[in-house]
Design a protein around this motif. Sequence first.
Motif, PDB file in Angstrom:
ATOM      1  N   ASP A  38       9.279  -9.492  -4.855  1.00  0.00           N
ATOM      2  CA  ASP A  38       9.319  -8.210  -5.580  1.00  0.00           C
ATOM      3  C   ASP A  38       7.922  -7.665  -5.838  1.00  0.00           C
ATOM      4  O   ASP A  38       7.703  -6.459  -5.792  1.00  0.00           O
ATOM      5  CB  ASP A  38      10.046  -8.380  -6.921  1.00  0.00           C
ATOM      6  CG  ASP A  38      11.502  -8.723  -6.693  1.00  0.00           C
ATOM      7  OD1 ASP A  38      12.067  -8.189  -5.724  1.00  0.00           O
ATOM      8  OD2 ASP A  38      12.044  -9.552  -7.442  1.00  0.00           O
ATOM      9  N   SER A  41       6.362  -6.124  -2.490  1.00  0.00           N
ATOM     10  CA  SER A  41       7.211  -5.236  -1.683  1.00  0.00           C
ATOM     11  C   SER A  41       7.200  -3.885  -2.374  1.00  0.00           C
ATOM     12  O   SER A  41       7.067  -3.811  -3.593  1.00  0.00           O
ATOM     13  CB  SER A  41       8.672  -5.696  -1.662  1.00  0.00           C
ATOM     14  OG  SER A  41       8.780  -6.953  -1.104  1.00  0.00           O
ATOM     15  N   GLN A  42       7.387  -2.856  -1.601  1.00  0.00           N
ATOM     16  CA  GLN A  42       7.463  -1.518  -2.209  1.00  0.00           C
ATOM     17  C   GLN A  42       8.217  -0.572  -1.280  1.00  0.00           C
ATOM     18  O   GLN A  42       8.099  -0.669  -0.061  1.00  0.00           O
ATOM     19  CB  GLN A  42       6.049  -0.949  -2.451  1.00  0.00           C
ATOM     20  CG  GLN A  42       6.082   0.354  -3.227  1.00  0.00           C
ATOM     21  CD  GLN A  42       4.725   1.044  -3.312  1.00  0.00           C
ATOM     22  OE1 GLN A  42       3.690   0.406  -3.161  1.00  0.00           O
ATOM     23  NE2 GLN A  42       4.737   2.339  -3.539  1.00  0.00           N
ATOM     24  N   SER A  43       8.975   0.343  -1.882  1.00  0.00           N
ATOM     25  CA  SER A  43       9.603   1.423  -1.103  1.00  0.00           C
ATOM     26  C   SER A  43       9.007   2.736  -1.550  1.00  0.00           C
ATOM     27  O   SER A  43       8.719   2.920  -2.734  1.00  0.00           O
ATOM     28  CB  SER A  43      11.108   1.487  -1.377  1.00  0.00           C
ATOM     29  OG  SER A  43      11.742   0.424  -0.748  1.00  0.00           O
ATOM     30  N   GLY A  48      10.567   1.187   3.325  1.00  0.00           N
ATOM     31  CA  GLY A  48      10.371  -0.037   2.547  1.00  0.00           C
ATOM     32  C   GLY A  48       9.433  -0.979   3.283  1.00  0.00           C
ATOM     33  O   GLY A  48       9.484  -1.066   4.513  1.00  0.00           O
ATOM     34  N   ASP A  50       7.921  -5.022   2.943  1.00  0.00           N
ATOM     35  CA  ASP A  50       7.725  -6.325   2.299  1.00  0.00           C
ATOM     36  C   ASP A  50       6.488  -6.945   2.938  1.00  0.00           C
ATOM     37  O   ASP A  50       6.513  -7.309   4.117  1.00  0.00           O
ATOM     38  CB  ASP A  50       8.966  -7.204   2.536  1.00  0.00           C
ATOM     39  CG  ASP A  50       8.664  -8.675   2.268  1.00  0.00           C
ATOM     40  OD1 ASP A  50       7.803  -8.961   1.419  1.00  0.00           O
ATOM     41  OD2 ASP A  50       9.297  -9.537   2.923  1.00  0.00           O
ATOM     42  N   LEU A 300       1.865   3.508  -1.087  1.00  0.00           N
ATOM     43  CA  LEU A 300       2.219   2.607   0.019  1.00  0.00           C
ATOM     44  C   LEU A 300       1.235   2.667   1.194  1.00  0.00           C
ATOM     45  O   LEU A 300       0.770   1.617   1.654  1.00  0.00           O
ATOM     46  CB  LEU A 300       3.661   2.897   0.478  1.00  0.00           C
ATOM     47  CG  LEU A 300       4.300   1.855   1.379  1.00  0.00           C
ATOM     48  CD1 LEU A 300       4.311   0.470   0.751  1.00  0.00           C
ATOM     49  CD2 LEU A 300       5.715   2.265   1.759  1.00  0.00           C
ATOM     50  N   TRP A 441      11.281  -1.523   6.628  1.00  0.00           N
ATOM     51  CA  TRP A 441      12.659  -1.124   6.853  1.00  0.00           C
ATOM     52  C   TRP A 441      12.921   0.322   6.465  1.00  0.00           C
ATOM     53  O   TRP A 441      12.258   0.888   5.592  1.00  0.00           O
ATOM     54  CB  TRP A 441      13.642  -2.045   6.122  1.00  0.00           C
ATOM     55  CG  TRP A 441      13.623  -1.907   4.626  1.00  0.00           C
ATOM     56  CD1 TRP A 441      14.335  -1.030   3.870  1.00  0.00           C
ATOM     57  CD2 TRP A 441      12.825  -2.672   3.704  1.00  0.00           C
ATOM     58  NE1 TRP A 441      14.041  -1.208   2.533  1.00  0.00           N
ATOM     59  CE2 TRP A 441      13.117  -2.205   2.404  1.00  0.00           C
ATOM     60  CE3 TRP A 441      11.899  -3.708   3.867  1.00  0.00           C
ATOM     61  CZ2 TRP A 441      12.508  -2.740   1.277  1.00  0.00           C
ATOM     62  CZ3 TRP A 441      11.294  -4.240   2.729  1.00  0.00           C
ATOM     63  CH2 TRP A 441      11.600  -3.752   1.455  1.00  0.00           C
ATOM     64  N   ASP A 443      16.512   2.731   5.635  1.00  0.00           N
ATOM     65  CA  ASP A 443      17.941   2.563   5.370  1.00  0.00           C
ATOM     66  C   ASP A 443      18.761   3.023   6.568  1.00  0.00           C
ATOM     67  O   ASP A 443      19.736   2.402   6.949  1.00  0.00           O
ATOM     68  CB  ASP A 443      18.344   3.343   4.117  1.00  0.00           C
ATOM     69  CG  ASP A 443      17.869   2.621   2.868  1.00  0.00           C
ATOM     70  OD1 ASP A 443      17.665   1.386   2.938  1.00  0.00           O
ATOM     71  OD2 ASP A 443      17.670   3.290   1.842  1.00  0.00           O
ATOM     72  N   SER A 449      13.833  10.081   7.695  1.00  0.00           N
ATOM     73  CA  SER A 449      13.244   8.748   7.531  1.00  0.00           C
ATOM     74  C   SER A 449      12.213   8.485   8.620  1.00  0.00           C
ATOM     75  O   SER A 449      11.175   7.867   8.365  1.00  0.00           O
ATOM     76  CB  SER A 449      14.331   7.659   7.507  1.00  0.00           C
ATOM     77  OG  SER A 449      14.911   7.505   8.786  1.00  0.00           O
TER      78      SER A 449
END
Length: 512
Positions: A38, A41-43, A48, A50, A300, A441, A443, A449
């Motif tokens: 956690d 990691s960040q979105s 996203g 990790d 990010l 990643w 979604d 995206s």
Amino acid sequence: MNFVRCDQTPAWALLERHQKAGEWDIRAAFESDPQRFDRFSQSAVGVGVDFSKNPLNDETQTLLHTLAQQCGVADLRDAMFAGEPINTTEQRQVMHWLLRQPAASLGGALAQPLALVHETLDAMLAYAEQVRDDAQISDVVHIGIGGSDLGPQLVVGALHQPDITGKRFHFVSNVDGHELAAVLAGLQAKSTLFLIASKTFTTAETMMNAHSARDWFVRQGGTDTARHFAALTSNRKAAADFGINQCFGFWDWVGGRYSLWSAIGLPIAIALGETGFRQLLAGAHAMDRHFCSQPVQTNLPMRMGLLDVWMRNFQGHATRGIAPYHSGLRRLPAFLQQLEMESNGKSVDRQGHSLSHATAPVLWGEPGTNGQHAFFQMVHQGTTVVPMEFIVVRKATHDLSGHQRALLANAVAQAQALLVGQHDVGGHRHFSGNRPSTFVWLDALTPESLGALIAFYEHRVFVSGAVWGINSFDQFGVELGKTLALDLAKRWDSNDAQGLDGSTAGLLRLLK
Ligand code: F6P
């Protein structure tokens, strides 16, 4: 602007000391910290990341944030978004971000360029809709190379749904006639649209392919060039001289590798339609806003660009493998190669002084799971540690049962194997583990995206380049080979080897 070079900052010296003092056992870091996933990691904007399976800790991050501050990364970012000419070797602004800025949302000196951007965008999207509605056009052949090819190829490959458009897309980049000939062999002039994509409209490969395509078109009895050829270029005059009237322009402040958002993206607009193209721009714009507004701790692209510096300069990794676990993203490794290696493959600083620190790593890769059956042997057991980057999409774009679970399980398993290794067996079956990887990643794979993902990578490359103190926006390194190729082409028939080195003269004799 006055920037301090990274290797002359106090933070650089502290990072060197920090690296030497650390154990950097990633497995042990997970054992001692159940929250590590956690915390690292960040979105942001649907992207996203990790990065917990990299050798870093809280102190590393703090020092990297200080490094960014001491190198003036945020200042350079703000200068880029203010339209200052940060491409100092060519005295150009760097404003690909303006191509995805909503209409009429800026005042001052940028209001007029933004209005022009939207005027061109509207015209290009109207044309794209017209082509989409033109049932007689079944094949779109996009001729361009480098940034005039890779971005459109990536996005069309990822998002085009042929059952909706009823059209086929072909990308021709190589001067090797094998490529163009193979495409033309399956086409008819009356149902083909050629897009000639070149910022300069002088690039040798693109011009040769464009001439050959036009010759083929005429030989096939094609007459209506206005309907069957369009140019995407900032050199309108050269396009007109070539005989193309239908021209969509852009500006010198759009670098080739950042140009998919401009008229160069016309094949994307034909493939996705106006709505899809605008969604792509909106996703990228959302990432721009994130990059500009977030503090370094939650930014990010900043965090990942700084991690790239840490891995390159302090952990000593000269390479990064890119493994997209989605066939639609099969051109992502090639796109990222140009983005990162053409931008940051430099060995002098902005003033032209030699650097004593390393810059861009070698990027390479293939889609998973295919890569697993090719180069992953070396990644798991070779003598060179390769930080891997896995890119996955959570939601499948098909309904074939079982495939998505198998695909994602493979991606996670590869990263797991790199981390944990296998120690209870010796010799040939021993896996050292403790090998770094990053997991990215989305979604779902959508225009938004994908736009956000590409903008994320653009800004991440910006950050490492800014820390390294280089101009990420020129590419003089590609020029020498181009000049020599022209010289050799002239010598081909005359057999003139005067002044050539022995090997070049020998190859000329052999190949001609
Ligand atoms: O290879 C160098 C380069 O200038 C790239 O930066 C660029 O994307 C490519 O050539 C194509 O250039 P153009 O769009 O002018 O044909």
